[in-house]
Design an enzyme around this catalytic site. Sequence first.
Site, PDB file in Angstrom:
ATOM      1  N   GLY A   1       2.830   2.121  10.616  1.00 13.99           N
ATOM      2  CA  GLY A   1       4.225   2.879  10.658  1.00 13.99           C
ATOM      3  C   GLY A   1       4.305   3.666  12.180  1.00 13.99           C
ATOM      4  O   GLY A   1       5.127   4.651  12.592  1.00 13.99           O
TER       5      GLY A   1
ATOM      6  N   SER B   1       4.313  -2.773   9.951  1.00  8.59           N
ATOM      7  CA  SER B   1       5.464  -2.385  10.079  1.00  8.59           C
ATOM      8  C   SER B   1       5.927  -3.714   9.784  1.00  8.59           C
ATOM      9  O   SER B   1       7.105  -4.389  10.578  1.00  8.59           O
ATOM     10  CB  SER B   1       6.168  -2.555  11.478  1.00  8.59           C
ATOM     11  OG  SER B   1       5.365  -1.167  11.831  1.00  8.59           O
TER      12      SER B   1
ATOM     13  N   GLY C   1       3.046  -1.366   4.211  1.00  9.01           N
ATOM     14  CA  GLY C   1       2.986   0.441   3.640  1.00  9.01           C
ATOM     15  C   GLY C   1       4.549  -0.007   3.221  1.00  9.01           C
ATOM     16  O   GLY C   1       4.638   0.355   2.249  1.00  9.01           O
ATOM     17  N   GLY C   2       4.993   1.545   4.561  1.00  9.55           N
ATOM     18  CA  GLY C   2       6.404   1.877   4.377  1.00  9.55           C
ATOM     19  C   GLY C   2       7.355   1.239   3.393  1.00  9.55           C
ATOM     20  O   GLY C   2       7.768   1.481   2.863  1.00  9.55           O
TER      21      GLY C   2
ATOM     22  N   GLU D   1      -4.844  -5.056  10.425  1.00  8.71           N
ATOM     23  CA  GLU D   1      -4.040  -4.178  11.123  1.00  8.71           C
ATOM     24  C   GLU D   1      -4.154  -3.388  11.679  1.00  8.71           C
ATOM     25  O   GLU D   1      -5.354  -2.127  11.438  1.00  8.71           O
ATOM     26  CB  GLU D   1      -3.964  -3.086   9.390  1.00  8.71           C
ATOM     27  CG  GLU D   1      -3.566  -3.855   8.011  1.00  8.71           C
ATOM     28  CD  GLU D   1      -2.974  -2.807   7.458  1.00  8.71           C
ATOM     29  OE1 GLU D   1      -2.031  -3.192   7.008  1.00  8.71           O
ATOM     30  OE2 GLU D   1      -3.705  -1.925   7.363  1.00  8.71           O
TER      31      GLU D   1
ATOM     32  N   ASN E   1       1.107  -0.970   0.072  1.00  7.83           N
ATOM     33  CA  ASN E   1      -0.069  -0.274   0.345  1.00  7.83           C
ATOM     34  C   ASN E   1       1.093   1.062  -0.720  1.00  7.83           C
ATOM     35  O   ASN E   1       1.466   1.604   0.453  1.00  7.83           O
ATOM     36  CB  ASN E   1      -0.839  -0.121   1.536  1.00  7.83           C
ATOM     37  CG  ASN E   1      -1.770   0.963   1.600  1.00  7.83           C
ATOM     38  OD1 ASN E   1      -1.944   2.238   0.500  1.00  7.83           O
ATOM     39  ND2 ASN E   1      -2.784   1.485   2.674  1.00  7.83           N
ATOM     40  N   TRP E   2       1.182   1.664  -1.410  1.00 12.15           N
ATOM     41  CA  TRP E   2       1.973   3.389  -1.687  1.00 12.15           C
ATOM     42  C   TRP E   2       1.837   4.227  -0.637  1.00 12.15           C
ATOM     43  O   TRP E   2       2.331   5.620  -0.629  1.00 12.15           O
ATOM     44  CB  TRP E   2       2.204   3.483  -2.238  1.00 12.15           C
ATOM     45  CG  TRP E   2       2.900   2.265  -3.378  1.00 12.15           C
ATOM     46  CD1 TRP E   2       3.201   0.448  -3.023  1.00 12.15           C
ATOM     47  CD2 TRP E   2       3.398   2.254  -4.638  1.00 12.15           C
ATOM     48  NE1 TRP E   2       4.093   0.528  -4.155  1.00 12.15           N
ATOM     49  CE2 TRP E   2       4.150   1.295  -5.600  1.00 12.15           C
ATOM     50  CE3 TRP E   2       3.031   3.313  -5.871  1.00 12.15           C
ATOM     51  CZ2 TRP E   2       4.759   0.915  -6.417  1.00 12.15           C
ATOM     52  CZ3 TRP E   2       3.681   3.087  -7.112  1.00 12.15           C
ATOM     53  CH2 TRP E   2       4.310   1.873  -7.517  1.00 12.15           C
ATOM     54  N   LYS E   3       0.149   4.510  -0.280  1.00 14.20           N
ATOM     55  CA  LYS E   3      -0.118   5.959   0.419  1.00 14.20           C
ATOM     56  C   LYS E   3      -0.570   6.231  -0.486  1.00 14.20           C
ATOM     57  O   LYS E   3      -0.330   6.162  -1.667  1.00 14.20           O
ATOM     58  CB  LYS E   3      -0.139   5.914   1.719  1.00 14.20           C
ATOM     59  CG  LYS E   3      -0.453   4.503   2.586  1.00 14.20           C
ATOM     60  CD  LYS E   3       0.613   4.529   4.362  1.00 14.20           C
ATOM     61  CE  LYS E   3      -0.262   3.663   4.660  1.00 14.20           C
ATOM     62  NZ  LYS E   3       0.300   3.354   6.112  1.00 14.20           N
TER      63      LYS E   3
ATOM     64  N   GLU F   1      -6.592   4.882   7.687  1.00 11.49           N
ATOM     65  CA  GLU F   1      -5.880   6.004   7.450  1.00 11.49           C
ATOM     66  C   GLU F   1      -8.152   6.663   7.247  1.00 11.49           C
ATOM     67  O   GLU F   1      -8.176   7.489   7.534  1.00 11.49           O
ATOM     68  CB  GLU F   1      -4.864   6.121   7.103  1.00 11.49           C
ATOM     69  CG  GLU F   1      -3.419   5.780   7.921  1.00 11.49           C
ATOM     70  CD  GLU F   1      -2.755   5.242   6.802  1.00 11.49           C
ATOM     71  OE1 GLU F   1      -2.851   5.151   5.653  1.00 11.49           O
ATOM     72  OE2 GLU F   1      -1.996   4.536   7.654  1.00 11.49           O
TER      73      GLU F   1
ATOM     74  N   HIS G   1      -9.514   1.017   5.157  1.00 13.29           N
ATOM     75  CA  HIS G   1      -8.240   1.166   5.949  1.00 13.29           C
ATOM     76  C   HIS G   1      -8.818   1.986   6.862  1.00 13.29           C
ATOM     77  O   HIS G   1      -9.349   3.065   7.258  1.00 13.29           O
ATOM     78  CB  HIS G   1      -6.556   1.729   4.946  1.00 13.29           C
ATOM     79  CG  HIS G   1      -5.800   2.261   5.380  1.00 13.29           C
ATOM     80  ND1 HIS G   1      -5.488   2.971   6.532  1.00 13.29           N
ATOM     81  CD2 HIS G   1      -4.316   1.140   5.111  1.00 13.29           C
ATOM     82  CE1 HIS G   1      -4.191   2.250   6.541  1.00 13.29           C
ATOM     83  NE2 HIS G   1      -3.471   1.002   6.483  1.00 13.29           N
TER      84      HIS G   1
HETATM   85  P1  13P Z   1       3.436   0.152   7.553  1.00 15.23           P
HETATM   86  O1  13P Z   1       3.783  -0.710   7.019  1.00 15.23           O
HETATM   87  O2  13P Z   1       3.945   1.507   6.717  1.00 15.23           O
HETATM   88  O3  13P Z   1       3.288  -0.230   8.883  1.00 15.23           O
HETATM   89  O4  13P Z   1       1.651   0.708   6.608  1.00 15.23           O
HETATM   90  C1  13P Z   1       0.745  -0.623   7.346  1.00 15.23           C
HETATM   91  C2  13P Z   1      -0.376  -0.377   6.011  1.00 15.23           C
HETATM   92  O5  13P Z   1      -1.057   0.292   6.884  1.00 15.23           O
HETATM   93  C3  13P Z   1      -0.676  -1.074   5.038  1.00 15.23           C
HETATM   94  O6  13P Z   1      -2.060  -0.481   4.674  1.00 15.23           O
END
Ligand code: 13P
Length: 254
Positions: free
Chosen positions: A174, A214, A235-236, A168, A10-12, A98, A96
């Site tokens: 994050g 993470s 994510g990251g 998640e 997920n590149w966000k 967020e 998600h």
């Molecule tokens: P991180 O891997 O950066 O913690 O993010 C997880 C995430 O929200 C994937 O959708």
Amino acid sequence: MTRKKIVAGNWKMNTTITDGTALAQAVTDGVTPIKTTVIMCTPATHLHTVSEIVKEKSNIHTGAQNCYPAEKGAYTGELSVSMIEAVGAEYIVIGHSERRTYFDESGDFLAKKVDITLAGGLTPIYCCGEALDIREAGTHVKYVGNQLKAELFHLSAEDFGKVIVAYEPIWAIGTGVTASPAQAQEMHAELRQLIANQYGEEVANGTSILYGGSVKPANATELFSCPDVDGGLVGGASLKAELFVPIIEAMEAL
Ligand code: 13P
């Protein structure tokens, strides 16, 4: 029924088309997944270009990070499932944390997004997970179970069978703090049991449940080794090919 092993990124809201294209190309060049389905959920502006790149590899696909639950019309700024499908994406991230937190997306609204995604022939990557205070109160299993019940359990067994679930925990997103394999396994097994109670063992055993929060090369193997963890939503670490490719390789090696 064996379920799919999946590593999704997920590149966000990261990368411009220039860096996003380079990233997608580096991942596509870097790995030829045999038993893992790889999905890159890019910003909407990149989906067409990245979908063309990943066509080189049969197990690499693209996904959008959101959609709007109407077929078309006066919804300024929004994207429909058919628009997403037309640029080559096959998956849509829904729910998600967020989006739940920053955009106040309710359970009812998310259920509609799941429905329209399935109606359009795309696959929802449905996210659920608890905040830290809920985990500390010890009510996390009930809380996340209630998310599934409210947002997914209106589906027919056939439709539910098409959904990818991503657990998640918000406290792990994050933050660099990862759920331990035992914590991930506990929740995934509970969710699978809940799915079995609602839809039967066959649907439950066929549902891919991903862990997100993470995930990195150093913890991918131990998380993916858990019997009920069928992959990751990353994510990251999905923003660097040198991190994302080893995560895919960790799954391939199991
Ligand atoms: P991180 O891997 O950066 O913690 O993010 C997880 C995430 O929200 C994937 O959708």
